[in-house]
Design an enzyme around this catalytic site. Structure first.
Site, short mmCIF file in Angstrom:
data_model
loop_
_atom_site.label_atom_id
_atom_site.label_comp_id
_atom_site.label_asym_id
_atom_site.label_seq_id
_atom_site.Cartn_x
_atom_site.Cartn_y
_atom_site.Cartn_z
CG HIS A 113 -1.92 0.98 1.36
ND1 HIS A 113 -1.66 2.29 1.70
CD2 HIS A 113 -3.27 0.90 1.19
CE1 HIS A 113 -2.81 2.97 1.72
NE2 HIS A 113 -3.79 2.14 1.42
CG ASP B 57 0.59 -2.07 6.28
OD1 ASP B 57 -0.33 -2.11 7.13
OD2 ASP B 57 0.44 -1.60 5.14
CD GLN C 46 -6.65 -4.25 4.26
OE1 GLN C 46 -7.62 -4.93 4.62
NE2 GLN C 46 -6.78 -3.02 3.80
CE LYS D 63 -7.24 -0.23 6.34
NZ LYS D 63 -8.00 0.50 5.32
CB CYS E 16 -3.55 3.34 -1.67
SG CYS E 16 -4.82 4.55 -1.36
#
Lengths: 414, 150
Positions: free
Chosen positions: A122, A199, A202, A225, A365
């Site tokens: 991303h 990261d 997700q 999220k 993104c």
């Protein structure tokens, strides 16, 4: 499945019609919806405990501080950090990654060093490293993908060398729906004296995450999220690393002592929390984590797996549909990017919206990944706990209707 | 409800322009040129214009990529402004931008847009307005850019 179907009652936003059809919300990788218990907790905080934290002697300040620090411990337990002070509250995942680049990166990356990321990152886990590398005269290297769309670990082993100072990789990808082997990458990075930044935007909302088991040096994620309010996120960092890092921003709350020409800094995590923080956001994040814990993260992952197991074989039945990322449902998270023939995904997303189905369309993104895949954009459906098998079937039916409407695959163009 | 509503947006004339765009390609030389993109979706248009001595649009061409709406809009825009004087073309761009956000205009202004007036139905699809207006913004920016330099 039954426990999960009952959850819908906690999400009043899902109970509405969009364009005359019952809403099917499949844009969860962008942001999830908030359940009533999280919203009630926010209301409770503002109506009973609200005050600024860490700086009052009055009772409300004491209570607000207790709520804020309890939220930190809830996060600590949720990701199994060794200590609460390893949990830094941020604006979100992007802010957390920028924090690492601006502090750890600023202090440790030098000319000639190498930073290794993947082509599927991303922009928030790409641009901070790209700009840091540019500023320092370091080199940014990209790990590519296998034919199946998974991270090419053979290439990772070639690219991560003694020149590498930092490796930054998504735990779960936001387009391909893959889960990267963070533990293996951390081991590889550590063997060469580099740090591993994961990261987790997700991943944390969708699967059990244990930062100590992964041995990640830094781990970032967003609250929104996983059903918390927007504007709250987390940076996990190993205590020894956080302690050695310079501050991110200067101001109130982050200081030890301030003199006319010199200042000292508060201990971690406060050194990185300048100014009044998003206190209610932290409280809401803890409420969202409590909500997920009641379900169990193993069960959350299993539920989403059932939805993907239902979706991928049905998409494979439509010859004009291209799915990006692994085609084996077992290797796929609840994020599925696809295109329908040569139809631009914006046209597809508008068609699905007319059927009440919310999906994302665009570059997500991840422009370097789009370039790698050779497409300007894709549509993306992404699931969460309140989605059902019926939602999956509604999506497939709507894709088939769009295919007919735009006469895709008939040889003629509508 | 459902896909039937799509017919309001994807009229035959729009799909025709998208499938067989007018004036798509490059000019050998151009008096005005601009590349404009919509960073939120990645749509991009490269617009070239040749004005003659009377400030009339002698030639106009575009390249780029994007959704059906943005491609059809670029095709319709170029077809509508070809042969028009600069001032007329700027007025048309203003009419289109205004109409896309629901402002009323005299029928004569709308008629001047040619096929492109059908795309003003875009206002029923707020998320897609930028797809339709990109080409007209490009036209306006390209034509005004030059006069700024004068």
């Amino acid at each position: 499945m039954e426990t999960f179907s009952k959850l819908r009652a906690d999400f009043p936003i899902l109970d509405q019609e969009v364009n005359g059809e019952p809403l099917v919300y499949l844009d969860n990788a962008a942001t999830a919806q908030r359940p009533t218990p999280v919203l009630k907790q926010l209301m409770h905080f503002y109506q009973t405990d609200n005050a600024n934290v860490h700086r009052g002697v009055h009772t409300l300040a004491e209570r607000a501080t207790a709520d804020y620090e309890a939220a930190r411990r809830t996060v600590q337990a949720f990701i199994n950090a060794a200590k609460p002070e390893e949990v830094v509250f941020t604006k979100g995942c992007t802010d957390a990654l920028n924090l690492v680049a601006a502090t750890y990166g600023e202090a440790n990356i030098e000319a000639g060093d190498e930073i290794v990321i993947s082509i599927a990152e991303h922009h928030s886990n790409l641009i901070p490293w790209q700009q840091l590398a540019k500023k320092k005269g370091a080199t940014l290297k990209y790990i590519g993908l296998t034919d199946e769309g998974e991270l090419d670990m053979a290439q990772a082993r070639e690219l991560i060398t003694d020149k590498t100072k930092l490796v930054a990789i998504a735990h779960a990808t936001n387009v391909l729906g893959t889960v990267n082997p963070i533990k293996e990458l951390a081991e590889l990075a550590h063997a060469h004296g580099a740090v591993l930044v994961a990261d987790g935007a997700q991943a944390v909302p969708h699967m059990p995450v244990d930062v100590q088991d992964l041995d990640a040096d830094f781990y970032a994620f967003s609250g929104h999220k996983l059903m918390a309010p927007t504007g709250i996120g987390v940076l996990y960092g190993k205590a020894a690393l956080l302690e050695a890092m310079p501050p991110y921003q200067y101001g109130g709350e982050m200081i030890g002592e301030v003199h006319r020409q010199e200042s000292t800094w508060a201990p971690i995590p406060y050194k990185f929390e300048a100014g009044t923080q998003n206190i209610a956001g932290a409280v809401g994040l803890a409420a969202a984590i409590d909500y997920l814990n009641q379900l169990g993260m193993e069960q959350v992952a299993a539920h989403e797996q059932k939805l993907v197991d239902r979706l991928l074989p049905q998409l494979a039945q439509i010859p004009e549909v291209t799915v990006y990322g692994p085609h084996d449902p077992a290797k796929h998270t609840g994020v599925v990017a696809f295109n329908l023939g040569h139809l631009h995904p914006h046209d597809l997303a508008t068609a699905l919206d007319m059927e009440g189905i919310a999906v994302r369309a665009g570059h997500h993104c991840a422009q370097p990944l789009m370039e790698e895949l050779g497409v300007p954009a894709t549509a993306r459906a992404s699931f969460y706990i309140y989605n059902s098998l019926a939602d999956v079937d509604r999506l497939v039916a709507a894709i088939k209707k769009a295919k007919e409407f735009f006469r895709i695959g008939t040889g003629e163009t509508k | 409800m459902g896909l039937e509503k799509l017919n309001n947006l994807y009229r035959e004339v729009i799909l025709d322009h998208a499938a067989n765009p007018h004036n798509k390609g490059k000019l050998a030389a151009a008096t005005h040129q601009i590349i404009l993109n919509n960073p939120t979706c990645g749509d991009v248009i490269n617009l070239q214009i040749n004005l003659d001595d009377q400030e009339r649009i002698k030639e106009v061409a575009f390249t780029g990529e994007g959704c059906t709406i943005s491609q059809a809009s670029a095709s319709m825009m170029t077809a509508a402004v070809k042969g028009k004087k600069k001032e007329e073309a700027l007025k048309m761009a203003k009419t289109f931008s205004d109409m896309a956000i629901g402002k009323d205009h005299p029928q004569a202004d709308l008629d001047a847009l040619g096929d492109a007036q059908v795309l003003t139905s875009i206002m029923e699809f707020p998320a897609r307005i930028k797809c339709a207006t990109l080409a007209w913004w490009a036209l306006q920016r390209a034509l005004l850019q030059e006069s700024d330099e004068d």
